[in-house]
Structure formats: C-alpha cells, structure tokens
Design a protein around this motif. Sequence first.
Motif, mmCIF file in Angstrom:
data_model
loop_
_atom_site.group_PDB
_atom_site.id
_atom_site.type_symbol
_atom_site.label_atom_id
_atom_site.label_comp_id
_atom_site.label_asym_id
_atom_site.label_seq_id
_atom_site.Cartn_x
_atom_site.Cartn_y
_atom_site.Cartn_z
ATOM 1 N N HIS A 120 12.906 -5.958 9.031
ATOM 2 C CA HIS A 120 12.519 -7.154 8.282
ATOM 3 C C HIS A 120 11.668 -6.803 7.058
ATOM 4 O O HIS A 120 11.967 -7.189 5.945
ATOM 5 C CB HIS A 120 11.756 -8.089 9.225
ATOM 6 C CG HIS A 120 11.511 -9.432 8.651
ATOM 7 N ND1 HIS A 120 12.470 -10.407 8.633
ATOM 8 C CD2 HIS A 120 10.430 -9.950 8.042
ATOM 9 C CE1 HIS A 120 11.973 -11.479 8.046
ATOM 10 N NE2 HIS A 120 10.738 -11.223 7.676
ATOM 11 N N ARG B 155 12.858 -6.788 3.054
ATOM 12 C CA ARG B 155 12.132 -7.732 2.213
ATOM 13 C C ARG B 155 11.516 -7.026 1.003
ATOM 14 O O ARG B 155 11.550 -7.548 -0.108
ATOM 15 C CB ARG B 155 11.041 -8.394 3.058
ATOM 16 C CG ARG B 155 10.433 -9.590 2.387
ATOM 17 C CD ARG B 155 9.217 -10.066 3.156
ATOM 18 N NE ARG B 155 8.505 -11.029 2.336
ATOM 19 C CZ ARG B 155 8.570 -12.338 2.511
ATOM 20 N NH1 ARG B 155 9.303 -12.842 3.454
ATOM 21 N NH2 ARG B 155 7.905 -13.144 1.712
ATOM 22 N N ARG B 156 10.970 -5.837 1.237
ATOM 23 C CA ARG B 156 10.354 -5.102 0.124
ATOM 24 C C ARG B 156 11.392 -4.718 -0.919
ATOM 25 O O ARG B 156 11.125 -4.778 -2.117
ATOM 26 C CB ARG B 156 9.614 -3.855 0.640
ATOM 27 C CG ARG B 156 8.196 -4.172 1.098
ATOM 28 C CD ARG B 156 7.390 -2.899 1.328
ATOM 29 N NE ARG B 156 7.813 -2.194 2.538
ATOM 30 C CZ ARG B 156 7.406 -2.533 3.755
ATOM 31 N NH1 ARG B 156 6.564 -3.529 3.935
ATOM 32 N NH2 ARG B 156 7.825 -1.863 4.816
ATOM 33 N N GLU C 169 12.159 -7.868 -2.871
ATOM 34 C CA GLU C 169 11.057 -8.217 -3.781
ATOM 35 C C GLU C 169 11.077 -7.320 -5.020
ATOM 36 O O GLU C 169 10.853 -7.780 -6.136
ATOM 37 C CB GLU C 169 9.701 -8.087 -3.061
ATOM 38 C CG GLU C 169 9.447 -9.162 -2.008
ATOM 39 C CD GLU C 169 9.237 -10.552 -2.609
ATOM 40 O OE1 GLU C 169 8.967 -10.661 -3.813
ATOM 41 O OE2 GLU C 169 9.364 -11.531 -1.848
ATOM 42 N N GLY D 299 18.638 -12.487 -0.590
ATOM 43 C CA GLY D 299 17.531 -13.271 -1.123
ATOM 44 C C GLY D 299 17.980 -13.951 -2.401
ATOM 45 O O GLY D 299 18.798 -13.415 -3.147
ATOM 46 N N VAL E 260 13.795 -15.696 0.786
ATOM 47 C CA VAL E 260 13.992 -14.327 1.273
ATOM 48 C C VAL E 260 13.865 -14.363 2.783
ATOM 49 O O VAL E 260 13.201 -15.246 3.321
ATOM 50 C CB VAL E 260 12.979 -13.326 0.663
ATOM 51 C CG1 VAL E 260 13.282 -13.046 -0.790
ATOM 52 C CG2 VAL E 260 11.564 -13.836 0.806
#
Length: 302
Positions: free
Chosen positions: A44, A48-49, A52, A282, A301
């Motif tokens: 997760h 996500r990073r 981003e 995302g 996201v």
Amino acid sequence: MKTRARGAAIVMAMAVVAMAALAATALMLSQSTWARRVELGIDHGQGRRVLEAGLDWSRALLYDDLRVSQVDHAGEPWAMQMPPVPVEGGRLLGRIEDQQARFNLNNLVQDGKVDPDQLACLQRLLVLLDLPESLAASLGDWLDADGQAQGGAEDAFYLAQSSPTLAANRPLIDLAELARVRGFDPAVRERLRPFVTALPGTTAINVNTASAEVIAARVPGLGLEAARGLIAARGQAVFLDRTGFVSRLPEGVRLAPELISVNSRYFLVTLSVELDGAQARGTALLVRDNAGWPGVVWRKVP
Ligand SMILES: [Ca+2]
Ligand SMILES: [Ca+2]
C-alpha cells in the motif's frame, strides 16, 4: 520584488524536488526486498509513494508548460503519453488530459439558476451524441438551487425512487454523481463520458483541444462538419487567441469570445503503477493558475 523573486526561487526548487522525488522513489523501490509485497500484491505505502511522485512530476510538467507557452494544445509535452518509468518489478504509467477540452456540466447553472445559453449548448451536445435532449433539463434541475421542476425533476421525483434521495441543488464534484440524476443510465453516461467534465465554477472550452462534437455544440449554427474543418485547420496552426478562432467561423456564425479559450487551467492526471502483475491507480484534478505551482482540486489514490 524581493519577496516575489524569493517566491519564484522556491517554486523552481519545488519543481526540481518533484523531478528528484520520482527518481528517488524509483531507486528506493529497486533497493527494497519486496518480501511482503509478493504475498499481498502491491504494498500500500510503496504504491502510494510512486503515485504521489508521479503526481508531482505531472505538476512540474504543467508548471513548466506555463512558463514557455500562452496556449495549450495536443502537441505540447504535457499532452504526450508519459514514457513508462521503470521501477523494479514493474513500471509507472501516466497521462494528463485537458479538462477544458470538454463541456463542464457545472456551467449549466450560474448563481443557482440555469443559464439558457449553457443549457442550449448541452442540448446541442446531447443531440450530436444521439442522446435525449431532455437530459439537459434533468441535470439543470438537479444542479439549480431551487426546488421547482423546470422540464426536469426535483425532490418529488427523487423521493419516489426505490432508493429515495433529494435533488443535490448544488454543482457536481465528481462525474460519478450523474448516476443519481434522472435519465443518466449507464449507457448514457458511457456515451457522454469523453465529452463532459465536472469542474469548479464556470469554464471556457479550449478550442485547441476540444473534439469536433464539443466545438459544434459550443458554436450555435456551426455543425459537425465545419467543426471538423476547424480541427483540421488547428492541426496546421493552433489558434493563438480567441479572435483567431472566431475569425475562422463560417459567415453568419457568431460566438461570444468569452465562451472559448485557447488555453486551460484544469487537467486530469491518471496514473497507474504495475508491480509484479498487481496494479494500483490514482487520479487527480489539477488547477493551474497564473504562473503558480499547479494545485490539487481533488485526488483519488488507494
Ligand atoms: Ca501550454
Ligand atoms: Ca433544483
């Protein structure tokens, strides 16, 4: 002046940091062992990073574009499919789409009241797409502040449904909300999706990126064939200003220049990260204001 110069320096530094963030994340991913990810799909936090970092990269691209051009068109770097960025075991994919290439459904209502010109524009778009013209009035009532049905439906209709609800009486935040509006069944929404958007406030249509359908809907009396002709013309030379577009309209066809633009403020970023067959996606709506770092209106996201 001193403050402004410092502000510019900070923004420049942020752009550099955004680029570096993507590289650093890719490096970080390549150095990790991924023991847990193999069992659970994409970790997760890691996924996500990467998303981003991709978002910051998109913002840097749009910021950079504003420094070098006053117009926005499909031949610019932000409009190109981002080359896949390799990360160990997978890759990051992304694209940026101009949202002012589309009809903003929130244009329909100004100060709580249905705007007759924007209503007619949406009706023309619906007809061009072989959809019922009456959908425009349904949406008008859904969005306008009052509770009086004017060709559409208000609370009485929505309360009588199997899942009772009330008319929103406010602008759309997300296109998904259309599912609640009378007549917008899945087939209708599928047909409409490439041509419409839901942006804050009223927005002009960018004639350098809009489809023939959207241009034909925006310009009364133009028609689809003439709109296709304009698109062929902009392929040779983009429209540098509004009057440049208006002057290319056929004789007798009129348009208030403020209804169109040759550049855009709103962009949708869609990113996906694929790692060992697992995927995370995302999306974010970005707004770009005068020379500033693009802001995030909303983001989704995992
Ligand atoms: Ca541009
Ligand atoms: Ca209403």
